[in-house]
Write a protein that holds these residues in place. Structure first.
Motif, PDB file in Angstrom:
ATOM      1  N   VAL A   1       0.859  -1.190   0.000  1.00 20.49           N
ATOM      2  CA  VAL A   1       0.000   0.000   0.000  1.00 20.49           C
ATOM      3  C   VAL A   1       0.889   1.232   0.000  1.00 20.49           C
ATOM      4  N   GLY A   2       0.684   2.117  -0.966  1.00 16.58           N
ATOM      5  CA  GLY A   2       1.520   3.295  -1.114  1.00 16.58           C
ATOM      6  C   GLY A   2       1.248   4.369  -0.076  1.00 16.58           C
ATOM      7  N   ASN A   3       2.165   5.326   0.013  1.00 19.86           N
ATOM      8  CA  ASN A   3       2.021   6.446   0.934  1.00 19.86           C
ATOM      9  C   ASN A   3       0.713   7.197   0.697  1.00 19.86           C
ATOM     10  N   GLY A   4       0.100   7.658   1.781  1.00 20.94           N
ATOM     11  CA  GLY A   4      -1.061   8.535   1.670  1.00 20.94           C
ATOM     12  C   GLY A   4      -2.326   7.888   1.152  1.00 20.94           C
ATOM     13  N   ALA A   5      -2.344   6.568   1.015  1.00 16.86           N
ATOM     14  CA  ALA A   5      -3.528   5.893   0.489  1.00 16.86           C
ATOM     15  C   ALA A   5      -4.623   5.801   1.554  1.00 16.86           C
ATOM     16  N   ILE A   6      -5.851   5.621   1.086  1.00 16.43           N
ATOM     17  CA  ILE A   6      -7.002   5.411   1.963  1.00 16.43           C
ATOM     18  C   ILE A   6      -7.660   4.094   1.579  1.00 16.43           C
ATOM     19  N   LEU A   7      -7.796   3.188   2.556  1.00 15.26           N
ATOM     20  CA  LEU A   7      -8.496   1.925   2.353  1.00 15.26           C
ATOM     21  C   LEU A   7      -9.863   2.078   3.008  1.00 15.26           C
ATOM     22  N   ALA A   8     -10.904   2.187   2.199  1.00  9.93           N
ATOM     23  CA  ALA A   8     -12.238   2.492   2.711  1.00  9.93           C
ATOM     24  C   ALA A   8     -12.775   1.364   3.582  1.00  9.93           C
ATOM     25  N   ALA A   9     -13.643   1.732   4.512  1.00  8.32           N
ATOM     26  CA  ALA A   9     -14.210   0.784   5.472  1.00  8.32           C
ATOM     27  C   ALA A   9     -14.804  -0.432   4.762  1.00  8.32           C
ATOM     28  N   GLY A  10     -14.528  -1.610   5.303  1.00  5.19           N
ATOM     29  CA  GLY A  10     -15.089  -2.846   4.777  1.00  5.19           C
ATOM     30  C   GLY A  10     -14.414  -3.402   3.548  1.00  5.19           C
ATOM     31  N   SER A  11     -13.361  -2.768   3.073  1.00  8.98           N
ATOM     32  CA  SER A  11     -12.690  -3.235   1.857  1.00  8.98           C
ATOM     33  C   SER A  11     -11.899  -4.521   2.101  1.00  8.98           C
ATOM     34  N   VAL A  12     -11.808  -5.336   1.062  1.00  5.21           N
ATOM     35  CA  VAL A  12     -10.927  -6.499   1.069  1.00  5.21           C
ATOM     36  C   VAL A  12      -9.850  -6.221   0.018  1.00  5.21           C
ATOM     37  N   VAL A  13      -8.643  -5.945   0.487  1.00 10.91           N
ATOM     38  CA  VAL A  13      -7.566  -5.472  -0.386  1.00 10.91           C
ATOM     39  C   VAL A  13      -6.729  -6.662  -0.824  1.00 10.91           C
ATOM     40  N   THR A  14      -6.807  -6.980  -2.107  1.00 17.09           N
ATOM     41  CA  THR A  14      -6.150  -8.174  -2.638  1.00 17.09           C
ATOM     42  C   THR A  14      -4.950  -7.856  -3.524  1.00 17.09           C
ATOM     43  N   LYS A  15      -4.774  -6.576  -3.888  1.00 15.49           N
ATOM     44  CA  LYS A  15      -3.647  -6.206  -4.748  1.00 15.49           C
ATOM     45  C   LYS A  15      -3.103  -4.850  -4.335  1.00 15.49           C
TER      46      LYS A  15
ATOM     47  N   ALA B   1     -11.872   0.943  -2.504  1.00 17.24           N
ATOM     48  CA  ALA B   1     -13.038   0.466  -1.760  1.00 17.24           C
ATOM     49  C   ALA B   1     -13.596  -0.774  -2.435  1.00 17.24           C
ATOM     50  N   GLY B   2     -14.311  -1.597  -1.648  1.00 22.80           N
ATOM     51  CA  GLY B   2     -15.027  -2.735  -2.208  1.00 22.80           C
ATOM     52  C   GLY B   2     -14.387  -4.072  -1.917  1.00 22.80           C
ATOM     53  N   ASN B   3     -15.015  -5.124  -2.436  1.00 27.06           N
ATOM     54  CA  ASN B   3     -14.551  -6.501  -2.277  1.00 27.06           C
ATOM     55  C   ASN B   3     -14.659  -7.220  -3.622  1.00 27.06           C
ATOM     56  N   PRO B   4     -13.513  -7.397  -4.322  1.00 29.45           N
ATOM     57  CA  PRO B   4     -12.178  -6.930  -3.953  1.00 29.45           C
ATOM     58  C   PRO B   4     -12.061  -5.417  -4.154  1.00 29.45           C
ATOM     59  N   ALA B   5     -11.156  -4.796  -3.391  1.00 29.71           N
ATOM     60  CA  ALA B   5     -11.014  -3.340  -3.446  1.00 29.71           C
ATOM     61  C   ALA B   5     -10.531  -2.873  -4.811  1.00 29.71           C
ATOM     62  N   LYS B   6     -11.164  -1.805  -5.292  1.00 29.25           N
ATOM     63  CA  LYS B   6     -10.772  -1.180  -6.559  1.00 29.25           C
ATOM     64  C   LYS B   6     -10.565   0.308  -6.338  1.00 29.25           C
ATOM     65  N   GLU B   7      -9.706   0.894  -7.166  1.00 26.71           N
ATOM     66  CA  GLU B   7      -9.431   2.320  -7.013  1.00 26.71           C
ATOM     67  C   GLU B   7     -10.659   3.149  -7.386  1.00 26.71           C
ATOM     68  N   ILE B   8     -11.032   4.036  -6.475  1.00 24.59           N
ATOM     69  CA  ILE B   8     -12.152   4.958  -6.708  1.00 24.59           C
ATOM     70  C   ILE B   8     -11.659   6.223  -7.386  1.00 24.59           C
ATOM     71  N   ARG B   9     -10.601   6.777  -6.845  1.00 19.03           N
ATOM     72  CA  ARG B   9     -10.003   7.979  -7.432  1.00 19.03           C
ATOM     73  C   ARG B   9      -8.677   8.266  -6.744  1.00 19.03           C
ATOM     74  N   LYS B  10      -7.917   9.178  -7.342  1.00 16.17           N
ATOM     75  CA  LYS B  10      -6.718   9.702  -6.709  1.00 16.17           C
ATOM     76  C   LYS B  10      -7.127  10.872  -5.802  1.00 16.17           C
ATOM     77  N   ARG B  11      -6.419  11.056  -4.719  1.00 17.18           N
ATOM     78  CA  ARG B  11      -6.751  12.133  -3.798  1.00 17.18           C
ATOM     79  C   ARG B  11      -6.368  13.498  -4.358  1.00 17.18           C
ATOM     80  N   PHE B  12      -5.266  13.541  -5.108  1.00 15.06           N
ATOM     81  CA  PHE B  12      -4.753  14.807  -5.628  1.00 15.06           C
ATOM     82  C   PHE B  12      -4.298  14.629  -7.079  1.00 15.06           C
ATOM     83  N   SER B  13      -3.874  15.732  -7.689  1.00 16.32           N
ATOM     84  CA  SER B  13      -3.342  15.662  -9.047  1.00 16.32           C
ATOM     85  C   SER B  13      -2.034  14.873  -9.037  1.00 16.32           C
ATOM     86  N   ASP B  14      -1.661  14.372 -10.211  1.00 16.06           N
ATOM     87  CA  ASP B  14      -0.428  13.581 -10.310  1.00 16.06           C
ATOM     88  C   ASP B  14       0.787  14.388  -9.862  1.00 16.06           C
TER      89      ASP B  14
END
Length: 222
Positions: A139-153, A162-175
């Motif tokens: 898991v990279g710096n500054g990431a957010i793992l949303a409640a209830g997620s199952v993180v497989t990658k 977020a989700g099961n399996p967890a998928k990226e919802i969005r980036k927090r900031f610009s690249d």
């Protein structure tokens, strides 16, 4: 504060006692496997946490109640982990006749086929309530793992999954802002150094294309 509240808080303190662990960490008496933990300092470990193997906690990282570390896990600095979170670096065998590795079958011989891949969390990661992180995940710096997620990658820096399996919802900031934050490594700064850029922490960065001009102006002032 009323007398009833004072009594209730007193009873909570004596029923949920903590002890200090250097450097500056607090651990609940109701936590198990604490001999496996390497403390970075300023850590908080509440009741009902369990550690099954070597776990490294970075500076000022705090846990929630009922956290489970089922194998080798490395957590960076300034991470906050919610309640009922589980890390499972190990897997039962799946290509044999059984996945059962308990000692009640052949004295536990099947355990030799168990696999393990360490879990790594970067710095400043927020892990929500009830998250499960599976074997080999980074898991990279500054990431957010949303409640209830199952993180497989793996989770990229400063992304929300977020989700099961967890998928990226969005980036927090610009690249560009993400790259600048990765380069800043603020979690390695001293408290005095962080005070110099405190205004940056109080800003909403979601609409910015760069933090560099702000950072430079703050450092010039000091």
């Amino acid at each position: 504060m009323g007398l009833g509240t004072k009594i209730r808080r007193f009873l909570q303190r004596i029923s949920r006692p903590y002890y200090s662990v250097e450097p500056g960490s607090k651990v609940s008496f109701w936590t198990t496997g604490i001999h496996h933990v390497v403390f970075g300092g300023g850590n908080g470990i509440p009741e009902d946490c369990a550690f099954a193997d070597r776990t490294s906690l970075g500076y000022r990282t705090t846990l929630g109640t009922n956290n489970y570390f089922g194998g080798k896990v490395t957590v960076g600095k300034y991470c906050q982990i919610g309640r009922d979170v589980a890390f499972h670096p190990t897997n039962h065998p799946t290509t044999h006749i059984t996945t059962y590795i308990n000692a009640q079958l052949f004295g536990g011989e099947m355990k030799q086929f168990k696999t393990e891949a360490e879990i790594f969390l970067g710095n400043d990661v927020w892990v929500g309530h009830g998250v499960i992180v599976l074997s080999g995940v980074n898991v990279g710096n500054g990431a957010i793992l949303a409640a209830g997620s199952v993180v497989t990658k793996d989770v990229s820096p400063y992304s929300i999954v977020a989700g099961n399996p967890a998928k990226e919802i969005r980036k927090r900031f610009s690249d560009r802002v993400i790259a600048e934050l990765e380069n800043l490594n603020w979690w390695d700064w001293s408290d005095d150094e962080l005070l110099k850029i405190k205004p940056l922490f109080l800003m909403d960065l979601s609409s910015l294309n760069s933090i560099q001009p702000i950072l430079e102006s703050l450092l010039v002032k000091t």
